[in-house]
Motif scaffolding. Structure first.
Motif, short mmCIF file in Angstrom:
data_model
loop_
_atom_site.label_atom_id
_atom_site.label_comp_id
_atom_site.label_asym_id
_atom_site.label_seq_id
_atom_site.Cartn_x
_atom_site.Cartn_y
_atom_site.Cartn_z
N SER A 1 2.68 7.36 11.36
CA SER A 1 3.84 6.63 11.87
C SER A 1 3.41 5.36 12.56
CB SER A 1 4.64 7.52 12.83
OG SER A 1 5.78 6.85 13.31
N ILE A 2 2.34 5.43 13.35
CA ILE A 2 1.82 4.24 14.03
C ILE A 2 1.29 3.23 13.02
CG2 ILE A 2 0.00 3.41 15.57
CD1 ILE A 2 0.29 6.02 17.14
N LEU A 3 0.59 3.71 12.00
CA LEU A 3 0.04 2.81 10.98
C LEU A 3 1.15 2.05 10.25
CD1 LEU A 3 -2.77 5.07 9.49
CD2 LEU A 3 -3.07 3.04 10.93
N SER A 4 2.29 2.69 10.04
CA SER A 4 3.41 2.01 9.38
C SER A 4 3.93 0.84 10.23
CB SER A 4 4.55 2.99 9.11
OG SER A 4 5.18 3.41 10.31
N LEU A 5 3.71 0.93 11.55
CA LEU A 5 4.14 -0.14 12.44
C LEU A 5 3.32 -1.41 12.23
CD1 LEU A 5 4.60 1.83 15.80
CD2 LEU A 5 6.34 1.22 14.12
N PHE A 6 2.12 -1.27 11.69
CA PHE A 6 1.29 -2.42 11.39
C PHE A 6 1.65 -2.99 10.01
CE2 PHE A 6 -1.16 -0.13 14.52
CZ PHE A 6 -1.77 -1.12 15.27
N PHE A 7 1.85 -2.12 9.03
CA PHE A 7 2.00 -2.57 7.65
C PHE A 7 3.30 -3.33 7.42
CE2 PHE A 7 3.26 -2.22 3.24
CZ PHE A 7 2.08 -2.51 2.56
N LEU A 8 4.44 -2.75 7.80
CA LEU A 8 5.73 -3.32 7.42
C LEU A 8 6.03 -4.66 8.08
CD1 LEU A 8 8.07 -2.85 5.58
CD2 LEU A 8 9.22 -1.54 7.38
N PRO A 9 5.83 -4.82 9.41
CA PRO A 9 6.07 -6.16 9.99
C PRO A 9 5.17 -7.23 9.39
CG PRO A 9 6.00 -4.50 11.71
CD PRO A 9 5.53 -3.82 10.46
N ALA A 10 3.91 -6.88 9.13
CA ALA A 10 3.00 -7.85 8.51
C ALA A 10 3.49 -8.22 7.12
CB ALA A 10 1.58 -7.27 8.45
N ASN A 11 3.96 -7.22 6.36
CA ASN A 11 4.48 -7.45 5.02
C ASN A 11 5.70 -8.37 5.05
OD1 ASN A 11 6.31 -6.63 2.60
ND2 ASN A 11 4.29 -5.82 2.05
N GLN A 12 6.65 -8.08 5.94
CA GLN A 12 7.86 -8.89 6.04
C GLN A 12 7.56 -10.29 6.54
OE1 GLN A 12 9.92 -6.05 8.53
NE2 GLN A 12 11.37 -5.55 6.91
N SER A 13 6.58 -10.42 7.42
CA SER A 13 6.24 -11.73 7.98
C SER A 13 5.53 -12.62 6.96
CB SER A 13 5.34 -11.55 9.22
OG SER A 13 6.03 -10.84 10.23
N LEU A 14 4.99 -12.04 5.90
CA LEU A 14 4.33 -12.83 4.86
C LEU A 14 5.33 -13.56 3.97
CD1 LEU A 14 1.34 -10.69 3.53
CD2 LEU A 14 1.24 -13.05 4.32
N ILE A 15 6.53 -13.00 3.83
CA ILE A 15 7.51 -13.56 2.90
C ILE A 15 7.76 -15.06 3.14
CG2 ILE A 15 9.94 -13.49 2.18
CD1 ILE A 15 8.36 -11.30 0.95
#
Length: 416
Positions: free
Chosen positions: A121-135
């Protein structure tokens, strides 16, 4: 019109020279599929290993609690990091932890699954915001609504596929541990595509301070701008109510219709299909309708969907009702994220999306507690009316008090 939209997707994914978006899309879809397989495999493993009545309750608490506690500090930390590296190492650690769990599962008690769930759950907090911020870095402003639409549709389709495939394999008597190995392999596979997202993007920030200061400045940035403050407060109260739908449906199916809980999966699939359709419509609506109504009208549609349960006598009729509700949610998801990407400054991307993800996920905890209490005190039918009424009231408050939502960068608070 549908053919034109489909051609636009095909062009963006396969014919455009924007390889970065294609690799981001593929890496995200693989990660979503891996997460879906992992979640249901852990749920099944817990069912096999535990006889506790509270095991599943703790399971969901272990999933949501880290999101509530760590979203903001993680978002502040990401704001000074290279986004592709954040995605890469979060998936690498996830794959490694899953492999370790697979290797030692036979010598540990079932409670260790909660620790595994907390870590993931904590790891997902790193992946998704970084993914969305790349757009915003790989798509121009005119392409972002279409790009977010493609990501939302892909996410929905892959999530449905992950649920169906995992359930089917479990019914074929595949061991959950084997499925966890598959999930780890998929997380590892996503690394190949993350490495191809070029050029590397490191968030630019004028705030060279502590993580606590970065976190406070991110929240202050939102609260000092009327449009963003309204949207996030509106989102908070909406998620408090909307995230309780599954619990209401579960009680409605068992206590009112006296049918099996397995029908919840069919309703969920209908809703996800609606979300995919809503994501298809969102780019066109985003360009043609006022942003205010894109955010407010789904609340009224969801209110009608929940309120309609009061009059239903068959679970089959719920399917089209929640398909329409899914369309509203799909439109809301795409347009909300697109607006944020267009409206906020670059240095606040990761912190804003971390707050967004924290709200959309963590509000399930207080929501479930409140709705569980209402179901116990006043019953299912009365709870349906209360929640539907609260959603309508929230929508009316939004209509009256919503500020102007222009599609522009809010730069007046860059000095915070």
């Amino acid at each position: 019109m549908k053919i034109k939209i489909l051609k636009g997707w095909i062009y963006m994914l396969f014919k455009t020279n924007n390889h970065a978006f294609r690799h981001l899309f593929i890496s995200r879809m693989i990660s979503v599929f891996a997460d879906s397989v992992m979640f249901f495999s852990l749920l099944k493993w817990l069912e096999n290993e535990s006889e506790s009545n509270h095991a599943f309750t703790i399971f969901y608490i272990a999933f949501y609690l880290p999101i509530a506690l760590f979203s903001l500090p993680v978002g502040a930390w990401i704001s000074t990091q290279t986004l592709q590296k954040v995605m890469f190492y979060s998936n690498l650690v996830q794959a490694s932890v899953l492999i370790i769990f697979v290797c030692i599962h036979s010598i540990i008690s079932y409670q260790w699954v909660y620790l595994l769930l907390v870590i993931n759950s904590i790891l997902s907090l790193f992946f998704l915001p970084a993914n969305q911020s790349l757009i915003p870095h790989i798509l121009n402003e005119n392409e972002r609504s279409k790009g977010n639409s493609i990501l939302q549709i892909g996410y929905t389709g892959v999530k449905i596929a992950g649920q169906i495939v995992t359930a089917f394999l479990i019914k074929l008597s595949l061991e959950p541990i084997l499925l966890l190995t598959i999930s780890a392999s998929l997380a590892g596979l996503s690394l190949l595509f993350i490495r191809k997202i070029k050029p590397y993007v490191k968030q630019e920030t004028s705030l060279a301070h502590s993580q606590w200061q970065l976190m406070k400045s991110g929240v202050r940035y939102i609260m000092d701008i009327p449009a963003l403050k309204f949207l996030f407060l509106f989102l908070t109260f909406a998620m408090l109510l909307v995230t309780t739908i599954d619990l209401i449906l579960l009680s409605f199916l068992t206590e009112v219709l006296h049918t099996g809980v397995e029908n919840l999966s069919f309703i969920g699939t209908a809703s996800l299909c609606g979300i995919a359709v809503g994501a298809v419509l969102a780019p066109t609506l985003y360009d043609k309708l006022a942003k205010k109504w894109l955010f407010l009208s789904p609340i009224f549609i969801i209110a009608v969907g929940i309120g309609g349960l009061y009059f239903l006598t068959s679970w089959i009729i719920i399917l089209p009702l929640f398909f329409l509700q899914g369309i509203a949610i799909g439109c809301f998801n795409v347009t909300f994220v697109t607006y944020l990407q267009n409206a906020i400054t670059e240095e606040h991307y990761t912190r804003t999306f971390s707050l967004y993800n924290m709200i959309t996920s963590s509000m399930a905890l207080p929501g479930v507690i409140i709705i569980g209490y209402l179901l116990k005190i006043v019953g299912v039918q009365q709870t349906i009316i209360i929640i539907s009424g609260c959603l309508i009231l929230l929508g009316l408050i939004g209509v009256i008090y919503s500020p102007s939502l222009e599609n522009r960068k809010h730069r007046e608070c860059r000095n915070l």
